[in-house]
Each structure stands twice: as C-alpha cells, then as structure tokens.
Design a protein around this motif. Structure first.
Motif, PDB file in Angstrom:
ATOM      1  N   ARG A   1       1.217 -21.090 -34.653  1.00 38.37           N
ATOM      2  CA  ARG A   1       2.109 -19.956 -34.405  1.00 38.37           C
ATOM      3  C   ARG A   1       1.375 -18.673 -34.754  1.00 38.37           C
ATOM      4  O   ARG A   1       1.767 -17.939 -35.651  1.00 38.37           O
ATOM      5  CB  ARG A   1       3.405 -20.078 -35.230  1.00 38.37           C
ATOM      6  CG  ARG A   1       4.366 -21.148 -34.795  1.00 38.37           C
ATOM      7  CD  ARG A   1       4.899 -20.907 -33.387  1.00 38.37           C
ATOM      8  NE  ARG A   1       5.411 -19.546 -33.183  1.00 38.37           N
ATOM      9  CZ  ARG A   1       6.663 -19.160 -33.485  1.00 38.37           C
ATOM     10  NH1 ARG A   1       7.523 -20.021 -34.003  1.00 38.37           N
ATOM     11  NH2 ARG A   1       7.057 -17.920 -33.243  1.00 38.37           N
TER      12      ARG A   1
ATOM     13  N   ASP B   1       1.254 -16.047 -33.217  1.00 40.21           N
ATOM     14  CA  ASP B   1       2.083 -14.866 -32.993  1.00 40.21           C
ATOM     15  C   ASP B   1       2.752 -14.428 -34.287  1.00 40.21           C
ATOM     16  O   ASP B   1       2.833 -13.229 -34.591  1.00 40.21           O
ATOM     17  CB  ASP B   1       3.130 -15.137 -31.913  1.00 40.21           C
ATOM     18  CG  ASP B   1       4.046 -16.313 -32.259  1.00 40.21           C
ATOM     19  OD1 ASP B   1       3.548 -17.323 -32.832  1.00 40.21           O
ATOM     20  OD2 ASP B   1       5.248 -16.236 -31.953  1.00 40.21           O
TER      21      ASP B   1
ATOM     22  N   LEU C   1       0.130 -12.750 -36.522  1.00 39.84           N
ATOM     23  CA  LEU C   1      -0.119 -11.364 -36.138  1.00 39.84           C
ATOM     24  C   LEU C   1       1.032 -10.456 -36.569  1.00 39.84           C
ATOM     25  O   LEU C   1       0.799  -9.337 -37.051  1.00 39.84           O
ATOM     26  CB  LEU C   1      -0.321 -11.269 -34.624  1.00 39.84           C
ATOM     27  CG  LEU C   1      -1.592 -11.929 -34.085  1.00 39.84           C
ATOM     28  CD1 LEU C   1      -1.581 -11.920 -32.564  1.00 39.84           C
ATOM     29  CD2 LEU C   1      -2.838 -11.233 -34.623  1.00 39.84           C
ATOM     30  N   GLU C   2       2.259 -10.920 -36.421  1.00 38.34           N
ATOM     31  CA  GLU C   2       3.400 -10.117 -36.871  1.00 38.34           C
ATOM     32  C   GLU C   2       3.356  -9.913 -38.378  1.00 38.34           C
ATOM     33  O   GLU C   2       3.668  -8.822 -38.882  1.00 38.34           O
ATOM     34  CB  GLU C   2       4.707 -10.796 -36.467  1.00 38.34           C
ATOM     35  CG  GLU C   2       4.997 -10.782 -34.982  1.00 38.34           C
ATOM     36  CD  GLU C   2       6.258 -11.539 -34.646  1.00 38.34           C
ATOM     37  OE1 GLU C   2       7.088 -11.746 -35.558  1.00 38.34           O
ATOM     38  OE2 GLU C   2       6.422 -11.923 -33.477  1.00 38.34           O
TER      39      GLU C   2
ATOM     40  N   GLU D   1      -6.400  -7.538 -32.263  1.00 34.93           N
ATOM     41  CA  GLU D   1      -4.997  -7.191 -32.059  1.00 34.93           C
ATOM     42  C   GLU D   1      -4.378  -6.458 -33.254  1.00 34.93           C
ATOM     43  O   GLU D   1      -3.162  -6.450 -33.418  1.00 34.93           O
ATOM     44  CB  GLU D   1      -4.191  -8.453 -31.741  1.00 34.93           C
ATOM     45  CG  GLU D   1      -4.703  -9.194 -30.515  1.00 34.93           C
ATOM     46  CD  GLU D   1      -3.750 -10.269 -30.018  1.00 34.93           C
ATOM     47  OE1 GLU D   1      -2.528  -9.989 -29.966  1.00 34.93           O
ATOM     48  OE2 GLU D   1      -4.216 -11.367 -29.697  1.00 34.93           O
TER      49      GLU D   1
END
Length: 292
Positions: A112, A114, A117-118, A151
């Motif tokens: 995960r 994502d 990164l969050e 990112e």
C-alpha cells in the motif's frame, strides 16, 4: 559529543540511545541512566510501547527540553495523511512534548505504497508547521526511496536501517549518502537476538572484532560503534545495563585504521536479521497504536 548535521541544517549527536524491545517498566530507568551518562539523543517508536516512559524520564532528568533530541516513529497502522497527523498527536502526547525533533516512518508499506506516500506528505505538513524539526524514514530500500523522492518535496533527513558487521547493506548505504540522507544504524552491534538458529555467533564474540578490541584496549561493542562512526553513520545502541550504557558512549577517542575498517567490512554475511521490507504488510504486522 560529536555532532552530525542533517540535510536541513538540524544537528544531532553521533551516538544516540535506543529503547527497542525495552519493556516500559525498564525504560524510565534506562533512559534516565543514559541522560545522566551524557546521551542527548533518545530514539523510540510508537510501536515500541514505551514513548510515555521515555517522556517521563526526560522530564525527570532536569534537562531543558532543547538539550535532548527526541526521535520517534509512525507505525504502518497509522499510515495515511490524516492518520499520520493524528499519530503525531499520540506520540507527542505520550512523550509530553509540543515538538518532536525527528519524526520518521517506521517501515515502507510496499503493498500500500499510496498510504506510505500519504503518510510522508503528512510528515511534510508537520515539518512546515514546525511541529517537527526533521523528518525521515526507516527500513526503506532504494526502490522505496526512489519512488518517495519522485513524489515528495522534502528529502528524508535520515533512513534508520539495520547495519552491523554481519549485515552491511552497502548498496543502500551508498544510495542514502548519494542523496544526502543520513544512515542511522539500528542494531549497530549485531542484533544478536536475531541469530536464534545458531548459524552465526554473536558479533561480540567474533574473532576479528575481539582481536581489534584487544589491540585498542576497548570492548568489542566499542570497536563496532567506532567502525560505524568513522564511516559516517549515526548509531543508536541500546542497553538496560548501566555499565554498558556508559561504555557505548565512550567511542570518540580512538581511531581504527583503513585496514581495520576493511576487516570488519569483510564480515558481512548479507543476511538480514529483521523482517524483509517487502514482507511488511498490514495483515502481517498491523497493530493498534493506543491513544495518548
């Protein structure tokens, strides 16, 4: 104490004090002993379950808040932008501080990413608001870092990783250095509890290291810590034994030769003691982190 400057100008001691696997009931006394001995960097984590006791020991030490560099970590169960910002509130509340000096992600979460990164974006927001002084990661491999760097806005100040004579991770060390990320060594004297199957002796008993210790009139642990420092890493040894706590700090007044450093480098087995980063999932490693 020698100091190291992070990529954002913040400084921290070259030798810190860790409390990984230290039971809460022993943490308060161990941290107080470390502070009395001269340590000024304490490393903990939400997942260790002893942040509160670390904070209590610092408060009881009589030292001013700005004299002690406090580092803690966000566990994967609290990844995600809002969850990670709340993780700061939980850690700060347990530590009894308004500002955390170094706040890092404890693991990458490859399945995960994502959420990873969050979580890092949440760290960036906390940095912008001056709720933390520096941010970073732990146990991130080059592929994780490459994606993160592509990112995000802020280069991690540190990557806290498993490094010791039996597991050097030279490629990762070089990647971090190339990108201005400080290598923080956890388990710097060998992670002896990880070699339970008997295939490896303790680094403290390794003949190469013990011979160097005899040559310099030092202990094996001091030789290993000095090896790290001379190669530019910050170290976070841990102990609950007062004499060893003091011993681990006395590593700045002798020098290993290039040949001696190379002899320790050659002990690398390539075998990791901690979990494989790709195996870290919420299903296998998730746990609830209590409120403050």
């Amino acid at each position: 104490m020698d100091m190291i400057t992070l990529n954002n100008g913040v400084t921290l001691p070259a030798v810190g004090f860790g409390v990984f696997q230290t039971p809460p009931e022993e943490t308060r006394a161990a941290v107080r002993t470390a502070l009395d001995a001269g340590y000024r960097h304490i490393d903990t984590a939400a997942a260790y379950g002893n942040e509160r006791e670390v904070g209590e020991a610092i408060a009881a030490s009589g030292l001013d808040r700005d004299e002690v560099f406090v580092e803690t970590k966000v566990w994967i169960s609290d990844f995600g932008y809002d969850a990670t910002r709340h993780a700061f509130d939980k850690s700060a509340g347990k530590l009894g501080v308004d500002q955390i000096d170094l706040f890092i992600l404890h693991q990458a979460l490859p399945s995960r990413f994502d959420l990873t990164l969050e979580a890092y974006r949440a760290l960036e927001s906390l940095l912008a608001e001056q709720k933390v002084r520096a941010i970073g990661v732990s146990n991130f491999m080059p592929d994780h870092l490459e994606r993160l760097l592509g990112e995000s806005e802020v280069v991690p100040a540190v990557n806290q990783i498993e490094v010791h004579p039996y597991f050097r991770q030279p490629g990762l060390l070089a990647f971090d250095t190339e990108h201005g990320i400080l290598n923080q060594a956890w388990s710097p004297i060998g992670g002896i509890t990880f070699y339970r199957d008997g295939e490896h002796r303790s680094t403290l008993e390794d003949p190469v290291i013990t011979e160097l210790a005899e040559r310099h009139g030092r202990t094996p642990a001091q030789v290993m810590l000095r090896w790290h420092l001379q190669q530019g890493r910050q170290v976070i040894p841990k102990s609950v034994t007062p004499s060893r706590i003091v011993e681990n700090l006395a590593v700045t007044d002798f020098t290993l030769s290039p040949e001696e450093l190379g002899a320790i480098d050659a002990l690398d087995t390539g075998r990791r003691g901690g979990p494989e980063p790709e195996a870290v999932t919420l299903e296998n490693f998730g746990r609830e982190i209590p409120e403050a």
